[in-house]
Design an enzyme around this catalytic site. Structure first.
Site, PDB file in Angstrom:
ATOM      1  N   HIS A  63       0.724  -1.249  -0.002  1.00  0.00           N
ATOM      2  CA  HIS A  63      -0.046   0.037  -0.066  1.00  0.00           C
ATOM      3  C   HIS A  63       0.954   1.160   0.098  1.00  0.00           C
ATOM      4  O   HIS A  63       1.753   1.298   0.482  1.00  0.00           O
ATOM      5  CB  HIS A  63      -1.017  -0.014   1.066  1.00  0.00           C
ATOM      6  CG  HIS A  63      -0.504   0.256   2.716  1.00  0.00           C
ATOM      7  ND1 HIS A  63      -0.378   1.456   3.308  1.00  0.00           N
ATOM      8  CD2 HIS A  63      -0.290  -0.696   3.510  1.00  0.00           C
ATOM      9  CE1 HIS A  63       0.032   1.249   4.270  1.00  0.00           C
ATOM     10  NE2 HIS A  63       0.121  -0.020   4.634  1.00  0.00           N
ATOM     11  N   ASP A 166       5.981   2.539   6.842  1.00  0.00           N
ATOM     12  CA  ASP A 166       4.709   1.846   6.758  1.00  0.00           C
ATOM     13  C   ASP A 166       3.820   2.585   5.638  1.00  0.00           C
ATOM     14  O   ASP A 166       3.377   3.769   6.017  1.00  0.00           O
ATOM     15  CB  ASP A 166       3.876   1.835   8.252  1.00  0.00           C
ATOM     16  CG  ASP A 166       2.517   0.889   7.975  1.00  0.00           C
ATOM     17  OD1 ASP A 166       2.224   0.581   7.000  1.00  0.00           O
ATOM     18  OD2 ASP A 166       1.874   1.228   8.956  1.00  0.00           O
ATOM     19  N   GLU A 196      -5.238   1.623   2.657  1.00  0.00           N
ATOM     20  CA  GLU A 196      -4.994   0.536   3.350  1.00  0.00           C
ATOM     21  C   GLU A 196      -5.303   0.798   4.965  1.00  0.00           C
ATOM     22  O   GLU A 196      -5.858  -0.073   5.784  1.00  0.00           O
ATOM     23  CB  GLU A 196      -3.492  -0.058   3.206  1.00  0.00           C
ATOM     24  CG  GLU A 196      -3.606  -1.583   3.913  1.00  0.00           C
ATOM     25  CD  GLU A 196      -3.185  -1.536   5.297  1.00  0.00           C
ATOM     26  OE1 GLU A 196      -2.822  -2.642   5.935  1.00  0.00           O
ATOM     27  OE2 GLU A 196      -2.621  -0.428   5.718  1.00  0.00           O
ATOM     28  N   GLU A 197      -4.842   2.027   5.136  1.00  0.00           N
ATOM     29  CA  GLU A 197      -4.704   2.455   6.701  1.00  0.00           C
ATOM     30  C   GLU A 197      -6.144   2.691   7.158  1.00  0.00           C
ATOM     31  O   GLU A 197      -6.241   2.694   8.383  1.00  0.00           O
ATOM     32  CB  GLU A 197      -3.983   3.608   6.803  1.00  0.00           C
ATOM     33  CG  GLU A 197      -2.324   3.563   6.449  1.00  0.00           C
ATOM     34  CD  GLU A 197      -1.496   2.469   7.477  1.00  0.00           C
ATOM     35  OE1 GLU A 197      -2.440   2.227   8.525  1.00  0.00           O
ATOM     36  OE2 GLU A 197      -0.346   2.419   7.353  1.00  0.00           O
ATOM     37  N   ASP A 219       4.002  -5.649   3.575  1.00  0.00           N
ATOM     38  CA  ASP A 219       3.612  -4.660   4.479  1.00  0.00           C
ATOM     39  C   ASP A 219       4.639  -4.757   5.733  1.00  0.00           C
ATOM     40  O   ASP A 219       5.340  -5.761   5.637  1.00  0.00           O
ATOM     41  CB  ASP A 219       2.086  -4.966   5.028  1.00  0.00           C
ATOM     42  CG  ASP A 219       1.806  -3.507   5.460  1.00  0.00           C
ATOM     43  OD1 ASP A 219       2.509  -2.581   5.957  1.00  0.00           O
ATOM     44  OD2 ASP A 219       0.388  -3.491   5.560  1.00  0.00           O
ATOM     45  N   HIS A 307       3.943   3.517  13.210  1.00  0.00           N
ATOM     46  CA  HIS A 307       2.858   4.638  13.097  1.00  0.00           C
ATOM     47  C   HIS A 307       3.496   5.660  13.891  1.00  0.00           C
ATOM     48  O   HIS A 307       2.589   6.850  14.280  1.00  0.00           O
ATOM     49  CB  HIS A 307       1.451   4.152  13.621  1.00  0.00           C
ATOM     50  CG  HIS A 307       0.596   3.513  12.496  1.00  0.00           C
ATOM     51  ND1 HIS A 307      -0.572   3.498  12.837  1.00  0.00           N
ATOM     52  CD2 HIS A 307       1.081   2.669  11.564  1.00  0.00           C
ATOM     53  CE1 HIS A 307      -1.145   2.984  11.373  1.00  0.00           C
ATOM     54  NE2 HIS A 307      -0.170   2.280  10.673  1.00  0.00           N
TER      55      HIS A 307
END
Lengths: 337, 343
Positions: A63, A166, A196-197, A219, A307
């Site tokens: 992603h 990410d 995706e998130e 990922d 994140h």
């Protein structure tokens, strides 16, 4: 040969939050173009890179969206009220520099808490230095989006640190894998997916469009090799190779795919570890459930501090992931009966 | 519009029991449509030809179901215990009047009288399981004469017009969307358009999950009633939408990031035609959009909502001018869709 750090730096410079991935899609398309037979996009903004072949139809998703911020309102004093896009801990956001996709810089700050308690998401706002609403409205508009400001750095000869590993590091690995493909038998679709998130939304339509025989995603995943790690621990560490996914909270990987991945790793001398992830979902879940269902799995890059703007992973692991990806793209699932 | 909303909000339809509303809408649409049918989930599809066929189909959607209840249990002494259909804040329930079943047997949601409660009891809001529906019947048998376990129960709220061009009714979420679709499809259209009245939105967008599979739209326009929290206690940045500001264009919510280019297309149409609009600034809640835009190969998505106060309660309040502005913008979005596709 692509340089992992340089590609990652380039991708991070065009990082985009879920739902506004135009800039990152064109950066990736530009890098992929010399290696692709065909490149196209869909309504959700997914970028497809097609390498034609006569064998199995394969999809591999990484992603290209990132977590970020969206303007929901501008107040009379010129401060920006916002909504987070994707999962954040509000504590990680205070006094972070950010940049809007139009280039406007800003920072996230919080109402002062007299009792010293941790701020909630609703206490946060963005300061872009505007003197009042009128000036602010000239710089940003409601609906505009922003990302963390920052560029990756090398911590030592192997560890790369910065925002948006990410999953831009997954995109980097997938681009690297693309350069390794030579005279592929399989009909290969690399899908650089959107949103995706916020729930693997791009992967849903991408998997429908490709309608593959099998597929997997690349990922990042959590690691258990540093003090502030999760409980219970996870048996993954930086520098120990690509992680072959057994399960996460969104899918149980098809046994045939897991066996295919192990076989590809072993026959190509690629270092790997096994991932059993308790939390988090991936695009692989969408691949598995498209149409009448497909064999699906995942290859993960072990990453610390996911994140946050200081995500950290090993370049060695990224290259092992890319090599394993290239091998699996042109392989066939191993029937497990 | 007022008369249409009055009639639509007089109908009862919780998820799975959308029949009354579907029959009414289908009857209305018959004379304007070129194709009309329902599917297994009770989505109602109405296809209307325009002057031209657009490059890709355009689909407009609003849901027919409303929040309400099902009969969960009938007690030996004739009370009805309820299960909720959709999200309902139990604080709005005590003392309200409800209609049971298609025959609309009246009941009241009772609670122990103030004389017999202790002060600490009155501090906590009752939950649905603390409330019993009283239909005046003194035995299980008497209740079973007009209802059964699983039957639908709806708010009983007569439609009212009041104040500054305002209306109060139940089920404005989403009869107001249905009414706008009906008014739009009763006009001459530039492009062939699919109007889909979806079922079971309030319990998880189940109608919408399958609805777009038949259409494969290039653009979806979802018409909703959305919360307006323009109350004295609420600061402007936390009110989400407000009465009098026109239709609200969605930015993002719990299930959808709305297409920025499609929102821009709608904003430009509104500006060029002097139509009022605002943004829905909250990112909470999930609508049919969440399912529609990721169906099959996916579509672009616009969320356009009428601001409604006290949504999901027996008395929702909306402004007739907001509804008119929303209808005007919806028609503009439909009638210029090829411009968007070609941009």
């Amino acid at each position: 040969m692509l340089n992992i750090f340089e590609i990652q730096k380039k991708l991070v410079a065009s990082a985009c939050p879920s739902g506004s991935e135009k800039a990152i899609a064109s950066t990736i398309a530009e890098i992929a173009l010399p290696y692709a037979d065909e490149i196209f996009t869909d309504a959700l903004g997914n970028l497809f890179v097609h390498k034609k072949g006569e064998g199995k139809k394969v999809i591999c998703c990484a992603h290209m969206d990132c977590i970020g911020f969206m303007v929901t309102d501008i107040d009379d004093k010129g401060f920006i009220h916002f909504e987070t896009i994707g999962g954040f801990n509000p504590q990680n956001l205070i006094h972070r520099p950010i940049k809007f996709l139009n280039g406007q810089k800003g920072l996230i700050t919080s109402e002062y808490k007299e009792d010293g308690s941790a701020p909630k998401k609703t206490d946060l706002y963005i300061d872009i230095g505007a003197r009042g609403r009128e000036e602010a409205e000239k710089l940003v508009a409601i609906g505009d989006t922003a990302v963390y400001e920052g560029s990756p750095v090398m911590l030592n000869d192997d560890l790369i640190m910065g925002p948006y590993l990410d999953d831009l590091i997954g995109c980097t690995a997938l681009l690297y894998a693309l350069t390794l493909l030579k005279d592929n038998k399989n009909d290969i679709y690399l899908a650089f997916t959107t949103q995706e998130e916020v729930g693997c939304r791009g992967a849903k339509t991408a998997s429908y469009t490709v309608n593959a025989d099998f597929g997997f995603c690349i990922d990042v995943t959590m690691v258990g090799d540093y003090p502030a790690t999760t409980k219970p621990p996870i048996a993954l560490a930086l520098g120990k190779g690509a992680a072959i996914k057994i399960k996460d909270s969104s899918l149980i990987c098809s046994k045939d795919i897991v066996e295919m991945m192990k076989k590809c790793a072993e026959s190509n001398g690629i270092k790997y570890q096994l991932e059993v992830l308790r939390y988090g979902g991936t695009d692989a879940s969408a691949i598995q459930l498209a149409h009448g269902g497909a064999l699906a799995g995942g290859i993960s890059i072990p990453t610390r501090y996911i994140h946050t703007p200081v995500e950290t992973c090993s370049v060695f692991d990224v290259i092992e992931t890319a090599k394993l990806t290239a091998a699996c793209l042109d392989a066939e699932p191993v029937p497990s009966v | 519009m007022k008369q249409l909303l009055k009639e639509l909000t007089a109908l009862n339809a919780v998820a799975g029991y959308e029949y009354e509303v579907i029959r009414y809408i289908a009857e209305f649409c018959k004379q304007y449509s070129d194709d009309i049918f329902t599917d297994a989930l009770n989505n109602l599809f109405v296809f209307k030809k325009g002057k031209k066929q657009p490059k890709m189909p355009i689909m407009v959607a609003a849901h027919t179901d409303e929040v309400g209840f099902y009969v969960k249990k009938i007690t030996e002494d004739g009370y009805i215990k309820l299960a909720a259909s959709g999200n309902i804040d139990a604080r709005v329930l005590p003392g309200k009047t409800l209609d049971v079943g298609t025959d609309r047997t009246r009941g009241v949601l009772g609670i122990k009288a103030i004389h017999l409660t202790r002060p600490e009891e009155r501090k906590a809001a009752p939950s649905l399981k603390d409330l019993s529906l009283d239909t005046g019947c003194m035995s299980k048998g008497a209740v079973e004469a007009f209802t059964y376990v699983g039957d639908m129960v709806c708010f009983h709220t007569p439609f009212e017009e009041f104040g500054d061009n305002m209306i109060a009714a139940k089920a404005l979420d989403d009869r107001v969307g249905c009414a706008i679709m009906m008014k739009a499809l009763a006009t001459e259209l530039e492009y062939d358009t699919w109007f889909v009245f979806t079922a079971q939105e309030e319990i998880g967008m189940r109608g919408a999950t399958v609805a777009a599979k038949r259409i494969n739209p290039g653009l979806c326009l979802v018409l909703e009633g959305t919360s307006a929290v323009d109350l004295p206690e609420c600061t402007p940045v936390k009110r989400s939408t407000f009465i009098g500001g026109g239709g609200a264009l969605s930015l993002m919510d719990g299930g959808t990031i709305y297409s920025a280019d499609a929102r821009k297309y709608a904003m430009d149409l509104a500006k060029n035609n002097d139509v009022k609009y605002q943004f829905r600034t909250s990112a909470n809640a999930v609508t049919d959009s969440s399912r529609l835009h990721v169906t099959n190969a996916g579509s672009k998505i616009i969320g356009l909502s009428v601001p409604v106060r006290y949504i999901h309660s027996p008395a929702c309040v909306a402004n007739l001018d907001d509804i008119q502005q929303t209808l005007t913008l919806a028609k503009l979005i439909i009638n210029n869709v090829e411009e968007y596709y070609n941009a």
